[in-house]
Design a protein around this motif. Structure first.
Motif, mmCIF file in Angstrom:
data_model
loop_
_atom_site.group_PDB
_atom_site.id
_atom_site.type_symbol
_atom_site.label_atom_id
_atom_site.label_comp_id
_atom_site.label_asym_id
_atom_site.label_seq_id
_atom_site.Cartn_x
_atom_site.Cartn_y
_atom_site.Cartn_z
ATOM 1 N N PHE A 162 0.822 -1.203 0.000
ATOM 2 C CA PHE A 162 0.000 0.000 0.000
ATOM 3 C C PHE A 162 0.863 1.262 0.000
ATOM 4 O O PHE A 162 0.722 2.132 -0.871
ATOM 5 C CB PHE A 162 -0.924 -0.016 1.215
ATOM 6 C CG PHE A 162 -1.738 1.235 1.398
ATOM 7 C CD1 PHE A 162 -2.826 1.486 0.577
ATOM 8 C CD2 PHE A 162 -1.426 2.142 2.389
ATOM 9 C CE1 PHE A 162 -3.590 2.640 0.744
ATOM 10 C CE2 PHE A 162 -2.177 3.289 2.563
ATOM 11 C CZ PHE A 162 -3.260 3.543 1.736
ATOM 12 N N PHE A 163 1.770 1.355 0.968
ATOM 13 C CA PHE A 163 2.570 2.575 1.074
ATOM 14 C C PHE A 163 3.578 2.704 -0.066
ATOM 15 O O PHE A 163 3.848 3.808 -0.538
ATOM 16 C CB PHE A 163 3.276 2.634 2.435
ATOM 17 C CG PHE A 163 2.362 3.006 3.560
ATOM 18 C CD1 PHE A 163 1.883 4.302 3.685
ATOM 19 C CD2 PHE A 163 1.960 2.061 4.495
ATOM 20 C CE1 PHE A 163 1.032 4.645 4.717
ATOM 21 C CE2 PHE A 163 1.108 2.392 5.528
ATOM 22 C CZ PHE A 163 0.642 3.697 5.640
ATOM 23 N N MET A 164 4.118 1.603 -0.525
ATOM 24 C CA MET A 164 5.038 1.658 -1.655
ATOM 25 C C MET A 164 4.333 2.187 -2.900
ATOM 26 O O MET A 164 4.872 3.027 -3.641
ATOM 27 C CB MET A 164 5.622 0.272 -1.929
ATOM 28 C CG MET A 164 6.568 0.237 -3.120
ATOM 29 S SD MET A 164 7.249 -1.415 -3.335
ATOM 30 C CE MET A 164 7.545 -1.408 -5.096
ATOM 31 N N ARG B 85 12.242 0.137 -0.286
ATOM 32 C CA ARG B 85 13.488 0.843 -0.563
ATOM 33 C C ARG B 85 13.133 2.114 -1.340
ATOM 34 O O ARG B 85 12.577 2.053 -2.425
ATOM 35 C CB ARG B 85 14.445 -0.032 -1.381
ATOM 36 C CG ARG B 85 15.730 0.639 -1.790
ATOM 37 C CD ARG B 85 16.673 0.938 -0.650
ATOM 38 N NE ARG B 85 17.221 -0.279 -0.047
ATOM 39 C CZ ARG B 85 18.157 -0.269 0.919
ATOM 40 N NH1 ARG B 85 18.609 0.892 1.395
ATOM 41 N NH2 ARG B 85 18.594 -1.400 1.423
ATOM 42 N N ILE B 86 13.434 3.276 -0.765
ATOM 43 C CA ILE B 86 13.077 4.544 -1.389
ATOM 44 C C ILE B 86 13.787 4.696 -2.726
ATOM 45 O O ILE B 86 14.967 4.367 -2.866
ATOM 46 C CB ILE B 86 13.420 5.725 -0.467
ATOM 47 C CG1 ILE B 86 12.616 5.638 0.838
ATOM 48 C CG2 ILE B 86 13.140 7.063 -1.150
ATOM 49 C CD1 ILE B 86 11.127 5.766 0.663
ATOM 50 N N CYS C 259 10.387 3.556 -6.096
ATOM 51 C CA CYS C 259 10.534 2.768 -4.870
ATOM 52 C C CYS C 259 10.399 1.281 -5.198
ATOM 53 O O CYS C 259 9.631 0.890 -6.082
ATOM 54 C CB CYS C 259 9.484 3.182 -3.846
ATOM 55 S SG CYS C 259 9.628 4.904 -3.312
ATOM 56 N N ARG C 260 11.143 0.453 -4.456
ATOM 57 C CA ARG C 260 11.168 -0.992 -4.692
ATOM 58 C C ARG C 260 10.767 -1.754 -3.441
ATOM 59 O O ARG C 260 10.966 -1.297 -2.321
ATOM 60 C CB ARG C 260 12.581 -1.444 -5.067
ATOM 61 C CG ARG C 260 13.058 -1.066 -6.438
ATOM 62 C CD ARG C 260 14.499 -1.518 -6.605
ATOM 63 N NE ARG C 260 14.947 -1.484 -7.987
ATOM 64 C CZ ARG C 260 16.177 -1.774 -8.369
ATOM 65 N NH1 ARG C 260 17.089 -2.128 -7.470
ATOM 66 N NH2 ARG C 260 16.518 -1.720 -9.643
ATOM 67 N N TRP C 261 10.247 -2.947 -3.687
ATOM 68 C CA TRP C 261 10.019 -3.906 -2.602
ATOM 69 C C TRP C 261 11.348 -4.586 -2.304
ATOM 70 O O TRP C 261 12.022 -5.063 -3.206
ATOM 71 C CB TRP C 261 8.995 -4.941 -3.051
ATOM 72 C CG TRP C 261 8.590 -5.926 -1.990
ATOM 73 C CD1 TRP C 261 9.365 -6.885 -1.425
ATOM 74 C CD2 TRP C 261 7.297 -6.052 -1.388
ATOM 75 N NE1 TRP C 261 8.653 -7.608 -0.505
ATOM 76 C CE2 TRP C 261 7.373 -7.119 -0.460
ATOM 77 C CE3 TRP C 261 6.089 -5.390 -1.554
ATOM 78 C CZ2 TRP C 261 6.271 -7.516 0.295
ATOM 79 C CZ3 TRP C 261 5.003 -5.778 -0.794
ATOM 80 C CH2 TRP C 261 5.096 -6.833 0.128
ATOM 81 N N GLU C 262 11.728 -4.609 -1.044
ATOM 82 C CA GLU C 262 12.987 -5.272 -0.664
ATOM 83 C C GLU C 262 12.697 -6.370 0.343
ATOM 84 O O GLU C 262 12.128 -6.115 1.411
ATOM 85 C CB GLU C 262 13.981 -4.266 -0.088
ATOM 86 C CG GLU C 262 15.356 -4.865 0.139
ATOM 87 C CD GLU C 262 16.449 -3.823 0.174
ATOM 88 O OE1 GLU C 262 17.304 -3.909 1.073
ATOM 89 O OE2 GLU C 262 16.448 -2.918 -0.684
#
Length: 635
Positions: A348-350, A405-406, A389-392
């Protein structure tokens, strides 16, 4: 279709000041002073306006200032130029240029009708408004993220209906980032409405609008919703229309039915009423319909009190009210976004950060809200970040859902082509040194320095793990070197002192406007406690009507036209958000502090109502003058 751009507050101030020969800096000051909440100043009240500008540092006796005050008000709402409507599309069967003049738009291969949307409607031209929503972008990205990283086959068309956890979150007003219900007014009313099913959310979306608020419908509805007031109808004949909304008209369709049943409007007259409600929020056009409404209600034997209630409900909708179908569509998106925030906060926030600019809150607030929700938010790193931004995934074998990850898009002044080049090169082979990064990605001096300043080179190892050492290494790497480095050995260590934690936070905000590190207010916390100033979390444990002090970064200042001059502040600290209310006379006396300070300490009486908290503030200090605030124990 076109859109007629008219003079409003800030634009009127700028152009009037330019015409009268004010300097660029004076023009900026006038526009800033009058660009917010100008409706404080009544039309024709030049004296109050000159006093207001005198408080801004202008000479109240200067004849030119009095002329400015007069002209600024006179050109309000007059046309300035023809713009392009953001979503009004005309559909035509034949040649449109035979009916209305056309012109090329600024965008290639686009054509614009030279009439505005209302003139097109008057002529009977078929027009469709296409509404673009940033939340739809966010949802489109979030759903595949959940499928890929959380192994949950989510489908927006088949979300679990009336999910208890989602509605519990809505009742707590934990709605930062949630579509349509994240404003201060929505947060204050959610605990009062206490939604438990979808139709409650439909009403919630529609009721915090100028029409229902000015029509004095919000308070009766919430009182009836809480069981403190009996459901009554302006006239028994209206019960079938108003039953679902507890006797209170909330939707535009209800207003039209009220006119047809209570005043005997025909279908054509109801259509004229609908158009009046949508005609640039036209109070003037509504006034012409009032006499017809009153005579129709008298003919049907509705008493005077019922007439007043119905008339107020109908005429107030000229200030804007939602159709029920519109509210239902928005409620679907609101529920989907709330469900994602409740059950899949990382995705959601990403997706919100990647879809920005959109929504009500700045990315800095979204980052802190994500962290408070338990989502790891990781800083920009040249070896690990993409442009977006990425999912890490977590580094260790845990059941944590991963972090955000910003992306480098948040680095001010970094060109997108350069950010994408860094992303591509890092995927091909990780960067090993500042020289390697600068050479392979052809960075400009300022771009390399910004990345070093925010710690984006920390994964390169060696000296670049610290920010000032990374700045030193970047300055050496950029060719040609300046005279400072000409006589130094290549392995010369950085002589620069390392940044403190506070300096790192300031650097984050200077370069990216966000930080994944400590909240700025956390650095003041020890001194705040010493002076009896509570955090947002502390306020929840205080009794109503107690005098309190709280502080935070000012993230929202709102002064709605329907709020009788009240100013609403939202303050944020490391524990959450708090709300403060400022009365009009106090705003006038303390305006420079309230409007100008990035962080505020406020003192006042704590108010509680149906689960919502706010401080009725009467004293104010800038956070950077904390040492001047006298200590006080309010117990």
């Amino acid at each position: 279709t076109a859109n007629v751009i008219t003079y409003r507050d800030r634009l009127a101030a700028r152009e009037t000041a330019k015409a009268l020969g004010y300097s660029p800096s004076q023009v900026d000051r006038l526009a800033k002073r009058l660009g917010s909440w100008h409706y404080d100043l009544k039309r024709g009240d030049d004296k109050s306006m000159v006093e207001e500008l005198g408080a801004a540092g202008f000479d109240p006796e200067e004849p030119r200032l009095r002329l400015f005050a007069e002209m600024w008000q006179r050109i309000q709402n007059h046309p300035r130029h023809l713009g392009q409507h953001s979503g009004g599309m005309v559909i035509a069967a034949g040649r449109l240029d035979e009916v209305v003049p056309l012109e090329p738009a600024a965008m290639p291969d686009r054509v614009i009708v030279q009439w505005d949307k209302d003139d097109c409607a008057d002529l009977g031209i078929i027009k469709v408004d296409l509404l673009g929503l940033g939340m739809l972008n966010a949802l489109e990205e979030a759903v595949p993220l959940v499928r890929l990283h959380e192994r949950v086959n989510l489908d927006l068309a088949h979300l679990p209906p009336d999910d208890p956890a989602t509605y519990a979150m809505l009742r707590r007003a934990d709605t930062v980032g949630v579509f349509q219900v994240e404003s201060r007014a929505q947060m204050a009313s959610l605990p009062r409405n206490a939604p438990t099913k979808f139709y409650d959310l439909v009403i919630q979306v529609a009721i915090i609008r100028p029409g229902p608020i000015v029509g004095k419908m919000t308070h009766p509805y919430f009182e009836r919703r809480q069981g403190r007031e009996k459901v009554v109808y302006p006239d028994p004949s209206l019960a079938p229309v108003l039953e679902r909304t507890l006797g209170v008209p909330i939707f535009q369709e209800q207003i039209l039915k009220l006119a047809m049943i209570a005043a005997g409007f025909t279908g054509g007259e109801a259509e004229e009423l609908r158009r009046a409600m949508g005609f640039k929020r036209s109070m003037e056009r509504m006034e012409k319909i009032e006499s017809r409404l009153i005579s129709g209600m008298r003919e049907r034997g509705i008493d005077e009190q019922g007439q007043r209630q119905i008339l107020q409900a109908i005429t107030s909708f000229a200030l804007y009210g939602f159709p029920e179908s519109h509210a239902a569509s928005f409620a679907l998106i609101a529920y989907a976004s709330a469900y994602l925030k409740c059950h899949h906060p990382t995705a959601f926030f990403m997706s919100l950060l990647n879809a920005w600019p959109m929504g009500f809150y700045h990315p800095a607030t979204l980052v802190k809200e994500a962290q408070r929700a338990g989502t790891a938010v990781l800083p920009i790193d040249v070896n690990l970040s993409g442009w977006r931004c990425r999912w890490e995934e977590p580094r260790t074998a845990t059941r944590a859902p991963g972090g955000i990850r910003i992306g480098m898009r948040y680095v001010k002044g970094l060109r997108q082509e350069v950010g994408e080049r860094i992303e591509t090169e890092a995927a091909r082979q990780r960067f090993e040194s500042a020289d390697d990064l600068v050479e392979r990605c052809r960075l400009r001096t300022d771009e390399a320095a910004k990345l070093a300043e925010i710690g984006a080179l920390s994964s390169l190892g060696g000296e670049t793990r610290s920010r000032r050492a990374a700045l030193w290494q970047v300055a050496r790497a950029v060719k040609p070197r300046g005279p400072l480095f000409a006589k130094l050995d290549d392995d010369e260590a950085s002589p620069l002192p390392e940044m403190s934690a506070l300096e790192e936070t300031f650097a984050d905000f200077k370069v990216t406007d966000i930080t994944t590190g400590p909240h700025p207010m956390s650095y003041y916390r020890r001194e705040l406690r010493r002076r009896g100033i509570l955090s947002a979390a502390d306020l929840a444990n205080c009794p109503a009507d107690q005098r309190v002090r709280t502080a935070g970064s000012v993230i929202v200042r709102q002064r709605p036209g329907t709020a009788r001059g009240l100013l609403f502040l939202t303050l944020e600290d490391e524990t959450g958000m708090s709300q403060a209310i400022v009365m009009p006379d106090l705003l006038k006396r303390h305006r420079s502090v309230i409007v100008g300070a990035a962080g505020l300490v406020v003192e006042g009486i704590l108010q509680r109502r149906d689960g919502s908290l706010s401080v009725k503030a009467d004293r104010f200090w800038p956070i950077d003058q904390l040492s001047r605030i006298p200590s006080h124990d309010f117990r």
